[in-house]
Design an enzyme around this catalytic site. Structure first.
Site, PDB file in Angstrom:
ATOM      1  N   GLU A  23       0.833  -1.206   0.000  1.00 16.69           N
ATOM      2  CA  GLU A  23       0.000   0.000   0.000  1.00 16.69           C
ATOM      3  C   GLU A  23       0.873   1.263   0.000  1.00 16.69           C
ATOM      4  O   GLU A  23       0.654   2.188  -0.783  1.00 16.69           O
ATOM      5  CB  GLU A  23      -0.899   0.036   1.244  1.00 16.69           C
ATOM      6  CG  GLU A  23      -1.983  -1.012   1.285  1.00 16.69           C
ATOM      7  CD  GLU A  23      -1.551  -2.311   1.940  1.00 16.69           C
ATOM      8  OE1 GLU A  23      -0.337  -2.607   1.964  1.00 16.69           O
ATOM      9  OE2 GLU A  23      -2.442  -3.039   2.424  1.00 16.69           O
ATOM     10  N   GLY A  74       5.928  -2.084  14.696  1.00 18.97           N
ATOM     11  CA  GLY A  74       5.169  -1.067  13.976  1.00 18.97           C
ATOM     12  C   GLY A  74       4.093  -0.418  14.840  1.00 18.97           C
ATOM     13  O   GLY A  74       3.945   0.804  14.880  1.00 18.97           O
ATOM     14  N   GLU A 101      -3.596  -6.843  16.999  1.00 19.10           N
ATOM     15  CA  GLU A 101      -2.434  -7.388  16.284  1.00 19.10           C
ATOM     16  C   GLU A 101      -1.455  -8.008  17.290  1.00 19.10           C
ATOM     17  O   GLU A 101      -0.690  -8.902  16.951  1.00 19.10           O
ATOM     18  CB  GLU A 101      -1.743  -6.292  15.456  1.00 19.10           C
ATOM     19  CG  GLU A 101      -0.952  -6.844  14.289  1.00 19.10           C
ATOM     20  CD  GLU A 101      -0.447  -5.801  13.300  1.00 19.10           C
ATOM     21  OE1 GLU A 101      -0.858  -5.829  12.126  1.00 19.10           O
ATOM     22  OE2 GLU A 101       0.377  -4.954  13.692  1.00 19.10           O
ATOM     23  N   HIS A 122     -26.293   7.304  20.957  1.00 21.66           N
ATOM     24  CA  HIS A 122     -27.478   7.356  20.092  1.00 21.66           C
ATOM     25  C   HIS A 122     -27.451   6.275  19.021  1.00 21.66           C
ATOM     26  O   HIS A 122     -28.188   6.349  18.044  1.00 21.66           O
ATOM     27  CB  HIS A 122     -27.599   8.749  19.468  1.00 21.66           C
ATOM     28  CG  HIS A 122     -27.787   9.805  20.520  1.00 21.66           C
ATOM     29  ND1 HIS A 122     -29.023  10.193  20.967  1.00 21.66           N
ATOM     30  CD2 HIS A 122     -26.878  10.488  21.257  1.00 21.66           C
ATOM     31  CE1 HIS A 122     -28.880  11.101  21.918  1.00 21.66           C
ATOM     32  NE2 HIS A 122     -27.578  11.292  22.124  1.00 21.66           N
ATOM     33  N   LYS A 162      -1.439 -11.131   2.364  1.00 16.56           N
ATOM     34  CA  LYS A 162      -0.498 -10.323   1.557  1.00 16.56           C
ATOM     35  C   LYS A 162       0.069 -11.166   0.422  1.00 16.56           C
ATOM     36  O   LYS A 162       0.152 -10.713  -0.719  1.00 16.56           O
ATOM     37  CB  LYS A 162       0.678  -9.861   2.425  1.00 16.56           C
ATOM     38  CG  LYS A 162       0.374  -8.777   3.425  1.00 16.56           C
ATOM     39  CD  LYS A 162       1.677  -8.338   4.076  1.00 16.56           C
ATOM     40  CE  LYS A 162       1.435  -7.458   5.278  1.00 16.56           C
ATOM     41  NZ  LYS A 162       2.651  -7.110   6.007  1.00 16.56           N
TER      42      LYS A 162
HETATM   43  O1  F6P Z   1       0.595  -5.799   7.851  1.00 18.10           O
HETATM   44  C1  F6P Z   1       0.811  -5.486   9.174  1.00 18.10           C
HETATM   45  C2  F6P Z   1       2.005  -4.594   9.345  1.00 18.10           C
HETATM   46  O2  F6P Z   1       3.174  -5.315   9.233  1.00 18.10           O
HETATM   47  C3  F6P Z   1       1.915  -3.867  10.674  1.00 18.10           C
HETATM   48  O3  F6P Z   1       2.380  -4.603  11.714  1.00 18.10           O
HETATM   49  C4  F6P Z   1       2.696  -2.641  10.370  1.00 18.10           C
HETATM   50  O4  F6P Z   1       2.444  -1.656  11.315  1.00 18.10           O
HETATM   51  C5  F6P Z   1       2.165  -2.309   9.000  1.00 18.10           C
HETATM   52  O5  F6P Z   1       2.040  -3.560   8.369  1.00 18.10           O
HETATM   53  C6  F6P Z   1       3.016  -1.388   8.178  1.00 18.10           C
HETATM   54  O6  F6P Z   1       4.309  -1.880   7.961  1.00 18.10           O
HETATM   55  P1  F6P Z   1       5.473  -0.961   7.473  1.00 18.10           P
HETATM   56  O7  F6P Z   1       5.691   0.120   8.467  1.00 18.10           O
HETATM   57  O8  F6P Z   1       6.668  -1.854   7.329  1.00 18.10           O
HETATM   58  O9  F6P Z   1       5.067  -0.382   6.141  1.00 18.10           O
END
Ligand code: F6P
Length: 547
Positions: free
Chosen positions: A218, A273, A359, A390, A510
């Site tokens: 992403e 993370g 997580e 509400h 993933k």
């Molecule tokens: O998919 C989960 C994860 O690994 C989380 O633990 C992490 O915070 C997120 O993806 C983002 O990962 P990165 O900082 O490596 O982009």
């Protein structure tokens, strides 16, 4: 040094078995009885520490419950595990990593050893670089490619590289520079990128690409779109240096993307993370509120760390909240916990805590890979009061599910516009009172309610709540609040004997998505080898997309 403690399986521990027996005795007791038996319960079952007043009296527990829960923590070697974490032992065993987010907020001059090295000087070196950079952006000294000042910072990141900064930006809006906006692009859905950038000027926009690994699908997709968006307007590769900085542990990938490592802020693999909002991942927060407020935030985290490390369990906020949560999760069979902040600024706290908790403790095997025979992490959800009142509060009050709730409120508002705050807090106090004591059939009848309507108007009560009250939402209080929940999650993970610091459960999806992407992108009819459901869905998508 690695600790050698081998705990007795959880359900065989003496305190666990005593709790199971104790549960049978008190499961039907109503909070009305507990309060009637002890007129001082409201004050006795309360704890004041680190600027918080935690009222846990409206929980279905007695002194004996608390004694047994504390014994369970002792039998689970919680003390030893806390020290193991703080002293840099590699307690994230499946990834062979230390867990040292507590070092991120250690004061300058402290010593935290990881693999024989004191990490505190590097932590502060990065904080100093962040502060210098944040000041330059805030003052307008850092200019975009065309010489205009930066008006919008866009944080590109997801999960732990997004939820903390996004939550903190809202939580600390009151303290932020209002001539500078921070926005977030997390989702790979192009609409996220399109909507965030549609009214922005590329030459006034700074992208912070946040990713621990710098390989997350992403984030990389969004970062490349941002790069193209910037270049389309500014037309020169040289512009990238002025409009992109990176936060990562992976310098090689940052360089590959085309960001000069001079514009990279690092952190370390011993920061998970979801525990990284006070590392360089917090750069957008620091730019928004300034280095001083960011330091106050870190000091708040640190104060709660010290409290957690040193306070006896029965006077320890995170431990107490963890034990109470475990009581409902493992003995009452509660599946969820609602987090209900009575503060508009904390609107994103539940979403942040979802990652932190779910997580971390959403695991079905213990640290040794054995299938657990007990419930682990709860489902976390919630939204600010009074909005939720509400909508979903109906189910909490009169539904068939037991939902323990954390109510979080402040005695002083940051926006004193009479009569709002008293009304907000009146609702805050009213809800926990109503949930605990309800309204009996006799009370309903005494109001002259028609017979047929009585059952609908009765409130059973006995719905448990914690009330967490602080004076005012400041950066320091926010830091304490987040650290409180971090350590609550840690405590529960210790008792459940989990590795709370890995997240293998996110991997399979993933990998499968990487396999499906070319199947969706291909223009030909590539053969599909999934199950019949997935094959049919993909075929349908491909057909519809071409029409
Ligand atoms: O998919 C989960 C994860 O690994 C989380 O633990 C992490 O915070 C997120 O993806 C983002 O990962 P990165 O900082 O490596 O982009």
């Amino acid at each position: 040094m690695t600790s050698t403690f081998a705990p007795t399986p959880l359900t065989q521990r003496a305190a666990w078995q005593a709790l199971a027996a104790h549960y049978e005795q008190i499961r039907e007791i109503h909070l009305r009885e507990l309060f009637a038996e002890d007129p001082t319960r409201g004050e006795r079952f309360a704890l004041e520490a680190e600027g918080f007043y935690l009222d846990y009296s409206k929980n279905r527990l007695t002194d004996e419950t608390l004694r047994l829960l504390s014994a369970l923590a002792e039998e689970s070697d919680l003390r030893g595990r806390i020290e193991a974490m703080f002293s840099g032992e590699k307690i994230n065993t499946t990834e062979k990593r230390s867990v040292l987010h507590t070092a991120l907020r250690a004061p300058r001059g402290a010593t935290v050893i990881e693999d024989g090295e004191n990490v505190v000087p590097e932590v502060h070196a990065v904080l100093d670089r962040m502060a210098e950079f944040a000041d330059r952006v805030r003052s307008g000294e850092w200019r975009g490619y065309t010489g205009r000042r930066i008006r919008t910072v866009v944080n590109i990141g997801i999960g732990g590289s997004y939820l903390g900064p996004d939550m903190a930006y809202d939580a600390l809006k009151h303290y932020s520079a209002r001539d500078l906006k921070v926005r977030f692009v997390a989702n790979v859905d192009g609409s996220n990128f399109a909507e965030v950038t549609h009214d922005l000027e590329p030459d006034e926009t700074l992208f912070i690409v946040c990713s621990k690994t710098f390989t997350t699908l992403e984030t990389m997709t969004n970062a490349h779109s941002a790069r193209r968006w910037c270049l389309a307007a500014l037309g020169d590769e040289q512009a990238i240096a002025k409009h992109f900085v990176a936060v990562s542990t992976n310098a090689a990938e940052v360089e590959k993307f085309g960001i000069d490592t001079a514009h990279m802020f690092g952190f370390w693999d011993w920061v998970g993370g979801r525990y990284s909002m006070d590392s360089a991942i917090g750069l957008s927060t620091m730019i928004a509120v300034g280095p001083e407020h960011f330091r106050a935030l870190l000091d708040g985290f640190h104060a709660m760390d010290e409290h957690f490390r040193t306070a006896p369990f029965e006077r320890n906020l995170p431990v107490l909240m963890a034990l109470i949560g475990l009581w409902y999760n493992n003995f009452f069979g509660a599946q969820t916990v609602a987090v209900l902040p009575y503060d508009y600024y904390l609107g994103k706290l539940p979403a942040y805590l979802q990652q932190l908790d779910m997580e971390s403790n959403g695991k079905h095997v213990d640290i040794d890979g054995q299938q657990v025979t007990y419930q682990t992490g709860p489902i976390i959800w919630g939204q600010p009061g009074t909005d939720g009142q509400h909508s979903f509060y109906q189910l909490i009050h009169q539904g068939t599910k037991l939902i323990p709730c954390d109510f979080i409120g402040f005695c002083q508002t940051l926006n004193p516009i009479a009569p709002h705050h008293d009304q907000l807090m009146a609702n805050f106090f009213a809800q926990t009172e109503a949930l605990a004591f309800g309204k009996t059939e006799a009370e309903v009848r005494a109001e002259g309610v028609a017979d047929w309507l009585v059952p609908h108007r009765v409130f059973e009560g006995n719905r448990p709540t914690n009330t967490l009250l602080a004076e005012r939402l400041t950066p320091g209080v926010l830091g304490k609040l987040i650290a409180l929940y971090e350590h609550k999650v840690f405590t529960q993970g210790v008792i459940w004997n989990l590795d709370s610091f890995d997240q293998w459960g996110v991997e399979l999806g993933k990998v499968l998505a990487q396999r499906i992407i070319p199947e969706l992108e291909s223009t030909g009819e590539t053969a599909l080898t999934h199950d019949s459901s997935t094959n049919a869905l993909i075929r349908r998508y491909r057909r519809a997309k071409r029409q």
